[in-house]
Design a protein around this motif. Structure first.
Motif, PDB file in Angstrom:
ATOM      1  N   GLN A   1       5.829  -0.603  -1.333  1.00 25.89           N
ATOM      2  CA  GLN A   1       5.224   0.655  -1.783  1.00 25.89           C
ATOM      3  C   GLN A   1       5.970   1.836  -1.142  1.00 25.89           C
ATOM      4  OE1 GLN A   1       1.310   1.389  -0.151  1.00 25.89           O
ATOM      5  NE2 GLN A   1       0.622   2.437  -2.014  1.00 25.89           N
ATOM      6  N   TYR A   2       6.303   1.716   0.126  1.00 26.25           N
ATOM      7  CA  TYR A   2       7.060   2.746   0.844  1.00 26.25           C
ATOM      8  C   TYR A   2       8.444   2.937   0.212  1.00 26.25           C
ATOM      9  CZ  TYR A   2       9.705   4.765   4.817  1.00 26.25           C
ATOM     10  OH  TYR A   2      10.502   5.533   5.629  1.00 26.25           O
ATOM     11  N   ILE A   3       9.143   1.846  -0.046  1.00 28.91           N
ATOM     12  CA  ILE A   3      10.474   1.932  -0.643  1.00 28.91           C
ATOM     13  C   ILE A   3      10.393   2.564  -2.028  1.00 28.91           C
ATOM     14  CG2 ILE A   3      12.457   0.595  -1.487  1.00 28.91           C
ATOM     15  CD1 ILE A   3      12.195   0.852   1.644  1.00 28.91           C
ATOM     16  N   ALA A   4       9.416   2.161  -2.823  1.00 28.22           N
ATOM     17  CA  ALA A   4       9.264   2.728  -4.176  1.00 28.22           C
ATOM     18  C   ALA A   4       8.913   4.218  -4.121  1.00 28.22           C
ATOM     19  CB  ALA A   4       8.207   1.951  -4.956  1.00 28.22           C
ATOM     20  N   LYS A   5       8.233   4.647  -3.075  1.00 30.93           N
ATOM     21  CA  LYS A   5       7.881   6.064  -2.929  1.00 30.93           C
ATOM     22  C   LYS A   5       9.114   6.911  -2.580  1.00 30.93           C
ATOM     23  CE  LYS A   5       5.008   9.555  -2.440  1.00 30.93           C
ATOM     24  NZ  LYS A   5       4.201  10.076  -3.524  1.00 30.93           N
ATOM     25  N   ILE A   6       9.911   6.434  -1.631  1.00 31.28           N
ATOM     26  CA  ILE A   6      11.062   7.233  -1.195  1.00 31.28           C
ATOM     27  C   ILE A   6      12.265   7.095  -2.123  1.00 31.28           C
ATOM     28  CG2 ILE A   6      10.323   7.195   1.207  1.00 31.28           C
ATOM     29  CD1 ILE A   6      12.599   5.145   1.728  1.00 31.28           C
ATOM     30  N   LEU A   7      12.270   6.051  -2.914  1.00 29.71           N
ATOM     31  CA  LEU A   7      13.352   5.789  -3.862  1.00 29.71           C
ATOM     32  C   LEU A   7      12.707   5.540  -5.223  1.00 29.71           C
ATOM     33  CD1 LEU A   7      16.444   5.446  -3.777  1.00 29.71           C
ATOM     34  CD2 LEU A   7      16.074   3.037  -3.311  1.00 29.71           C
TER      35      LEU A   7
ATOM     36  N   GLN B   1       9.909  -8.285  -6.812  1.00 26.51           N
ATOM     37  CA  GLN B   1       9.964  -7.479  -8.036  1.00 26.51           C
ATOM     38  C   GLN B   1      10.978  -6.347  -7.890  1.00 26.51           C
ATOM     39  OE1 GLN B   1       7.341  -4.489  -7.859  1.00 26.51           O
ATOM     40  NE2 GLN B   1       8.426  -3.514  -9.523  1.00 26.51           N
ATOM     41  N   LEU B   2      11.018  -5.676  -6.736  1.00 24.17           N
ATOM     42  CA  LEU B   2      12.009  -4.620  -6.534  1.00 24.17           C
ATOM     43  C   LEU B   2      13.423  -5.183  -6.598  1.00 24.17           C
ATOM     44  CD1 LEU B   2      10.590  -2.379  -3.635  1.00 24.17           C
ATOM     45  CD2 LEU B   2      10.156  -2.209  -6.083  1.00 24.17           C
TER      46      LEU B   2
ATOM     47  N   PRO C   1      -7.245  -6.669  -4.912  1.00 21.64           N
ATOM     48  CA  PRO C   1      -6.845  -5.724  -5.961  1.00 21.64           C
ATOM     49  C   PRO C   1      -6.020  -6.383  -7.083  1.00 21.64           C
ATOM     50  CG  PRO C   1      -5.441  -5.430  -4.056  1.00 21.64           C
ATOM     51  CD  PRO C   1      -6.489  -6.459  -3.685  1.00 21.64           C
ATOM     52  N   LEU C   2      -6.530  -7.461  -7.575  1.00 17.36           N
ATOM     53  CA  LEU C   2      -5.859  -8.234  -8.620  1.00 17.36           C
ATOM     54  C   LEU C   2      -5.586  -7.359  -9.836  1.00 17.36           C
ATOM     55  CD1 LEU C   2      -4.954 -11.127  -9.396  1.00 17.36           C
ATOM     56  CD2 LEU C   2      -7.232 -11.457 -10.371  1.00 17.36           C
ATOM     57  N   ASN C   3      -4.369  -7.390 -10.307  1.00 16.18           N
ATOM     58  CA  ASN C   3      -3.893  -6.669 -11.492  1.00 16.18           C
ATOM     59  C   ASN C   3      -3.834  -5.146 -11.351  1.00 16.18           C
ATOM     60  OD1 ASN C   3      -3.321  -8.987 -13.036  1.00 16.18           O
ATOM     61  ND2 ASN C   3      -5.520  -9.219 -13.411  1.00 16.18           N
ATOM     62  N   MET C   4      -4.118  -4.616 -10.155  1.00 20.63           N
ATOM     63  CA  MET C   4      -3.924  -3.179  -9.937  1.00 20.63           C
ATOM     64  C   MET C   4      -2.417  -2.905  -9.901  1.00 20.63           C
ATOM     65  SD  MET C   4      -6.610  -1.853  -7.167  1.00 20.63           S
ATOM     66  CE  MET C   4      -8.212  -1.327  -7.691  1.00 20.63           C
ATOM     67  N   PRO C   5      -2.004  -1.665 -10.214  1.00 19.81           N
ATOM     68  CA  PRO C   5      -0.566  -1.378 -10.173  1.00 19.81           C
ATOM     69  C   PRO C   5      -0.041  -1.413  -8.747  1.00 19.81           C
ATOM     70  CG  PRO C   5      -1.829   0.616 -10.631  1.00 19.81           C
ATOM     71  CD  PRO C   5      -2.800  -0.521 -10.631  1.00 19.81           C
ATOM     72  N   GLY C   6       1.096  -2.050  -8.580  1.00 19.96           N
ATOM     73  CA  GLY C   6       1.693  -2.154  -7.257  1.00 19.96           C
ATOM     74  C   GLY C   6       3.133  -2.606  -7.345  1.00 19.96           C
TER      75      GLY C   6
ATOM     76  N   PHE D   1      11.800   2.547  -9.216  1.00 21.16           N
ATOM     77  CA  PHE D   1      11.173   1.263  -9.501  1.00 21.16           C
ATOM     78  C   PHE D   1       9.880   1.429 -10.295  1.00 21.16           C
ATOM     79  CE2 PHE D   1      13.425   0.800  -5.419  1.00 21.16           C
ATOM     80  CZ  PHE D   1      14.330  -0.182  -5.778  1.00 21.16           C
ATOM     81  N   GLU D   2       9.594   0.472 -11.133  1.00 18.60           N
ATOM     82  CA  GLU D   2       8.355   0.427 -11.906  1.00 18.60           C
ATOM     83  C   GLU D   2       7.275  -0.265 -11.073  1.00 18.60           C
ATOM     84  OE1 GLU D   2       8.160   1.710 -15.022  1.00 18.60           O
ATOM     85  OE2 GLU D   2      10.281   2.281 -14.897  1.00 18.60           O
ATOM     86  N   THR D   3       6.021  -0.009 -11.406  1.00 20.93           N
ATOM     87  CA  THR D   3       4.943  -0.794 -10.811  1.00 20.93           C
ATOM     88  C   THR D   3       4.653  -1.971 -11.734  1.00 20.93           C
ATOM     89  OG1 THR D   3       3.219   0.505 -11.873  1.00 20.93           O
ATOM     90  CG2 THR D   3       3.882   1.185  -9.653  1.00 20.93           C
ATOM     91  N   VAL D   4       4.001  -2.980 -11.167  1.00 21.58           N
ATOM     92  CA  VAL D   4       3.604  -4.167 -11.929  1.00 21.58           C
ATOM     93  C   VAL D   4       2.162  -4.496 -11.566  1.00 21.58           C
ATOM     94  CG1 VAL D   4       5.941  -5.142 -12.061  1.00 21.58           C
ATOM     95  CG2 VAL D   4       4.460  -5.746 -10.128  1.00 21.58           C
ATOM     96  N   PRO D   5       1.452  -5.252 -12.394  1.00 22.88           N
ATOM     97  CA  PRO D   5       0.107  -5.701 -12.006  1.00 22.88           C
ATOM     98  C   PRO D   5       0.230  -6.647 -10.795  1.00 22.88           C
ATOM     99  CG  PRO D   5       0.491  -6.021 -14.355  1.00 22.88           C
ATOM    100  CD  PRO D   5       1.805  -5.663 -13.748  1.00 22.88           C
TER     101      PRO D   5
END
Length: 182
Positions: free
Chosen positions: A118-124, A167-168, A157-162, A127-131
């Protein structure tokens, strides 16, 4: 590059992404989510430091060699397919901005702090989120994650975006550079 390319510390570049796994219980639970997953942690490299979010220290930076000396980790290095020094500096500035925030133990998207991917996706933000998944080969939610969330007093938090490290690593915007010799 071939999957058997070996890199050394001096080969690392600004904003290289470091994907890892180890033998901890949470690492095994994370890699168990995706049957082909080999990564349970990700950080980003700047100036001999790894910037990442860890359960023990939250969002932090530390000398990469010192971090890797704490316990045995396999490290794969990926690079953005196109990154220049100016963009790398902007990403580093973003990484610095969140230092000191807590670890997001619940993996909920709107919680304070960050988990590693989540940190890497925020600063860079490429990337897309996935369930989010928390399964094993038998159950939609593995026993490990049921107990983990029970201790937190939260629903899974099953199927929440993350995001997750595996995946990255699959992003078409990344190029595999090699395995880091530690």
């Amino acid at each position: 590059m071939k999957k058997d390319t070996v890199l050394y510390f001096d080969d690392l570049r600004q904003a290289d992404l470091l994907f890892m796994r180890d033998s901890s219980d949470i690492s095994r639970a994370i890699t168990g989510i995706e049957r082909t997953s080999v990564y349970s942690h990700v950080g980003i490299y700047f100036d001999k430091m790894i910037y990442h979010a860890t359960q023990k220290k939250g969002v932090n930076k530390q000398l990469l060699k010192a971090y890797l000396a704490e316990e045995k980790k396999e490290v794969s290095v990926y690079r953005l397919d196109s990154i220049d020094a100016d963009y790398a500096e902007k990403v580093k500035s973003q990484a610095e901005k969140y230092l000191g925030l807590p670890y997001n133990h619940g993996f909920y998207p709107e919680s304070e702090g960050f988990y590693c991917s989540q940190y890497i996706a925020k600063i860079l933000p490429v990337f897309e989120t996935v369930p989010m998944k928390f399964n094993d080969e038998k159950n939609e939610i593995s026993e490990y994650w049921k107990e983990y969330y029970e201790k937190l007093g939260l629903e899974v938090p099953l199927n929440m975006p993350g995001t997750n490290p595996y995946q990255l690593s699959l992003s078409k915007k990344l190029i595999f550079a090699g395995k880091l010799e530690v």
